[in-house]
Motif scaffolding. Sequence first.
Motif: not given
Length: 136
Positions: A108-133
């Motif tokens: 459960n901890r791995r799933f929780f931290w994996g979800t947060i990390i993947i979600g955080g990376v996805s959010a950062l990628a979205g923000i980065a693509s919005a900033v670049i655009s």
Amino acid sequence: MPKPNMYLYKGEKINKNALIDNTDNHELNKDKKDGKTVMEDKKYVTHDELKISQLEAQNKLDRLANKMDSNFKSINQRFDNLERNIPMMIENALYKEREYQRGQQKENRRFFWGTIIIGGVSALAGIASAVISILN
């Protein structure tokens, strides 16, 4: 206590003072040791024969009682072993359940931290693509 007048032999009541008749059921034989005439009859028994029969029956009952006692001792030992083993069995079951729960918590901890990390990376990628655009 008075002695009984009747004896039981092979399912028949035999009177202790019964008169012996000379029918076909009786055979007269000469005893080889003393030369005396002995009556052999299957209906009547002597006190010695009755005593021997009683002793044989008592020996059989004693052997049966000893066998039953040994079987009960064996059963009691098995129950005693269960009394000693049940707490250990419960402890082992609790240990296995605790290990299973620990494994589930790690997963459960791995799933929780994996979800947060993947979600955080996805959010950062979205923000980065919005900033670049926006910058382009």
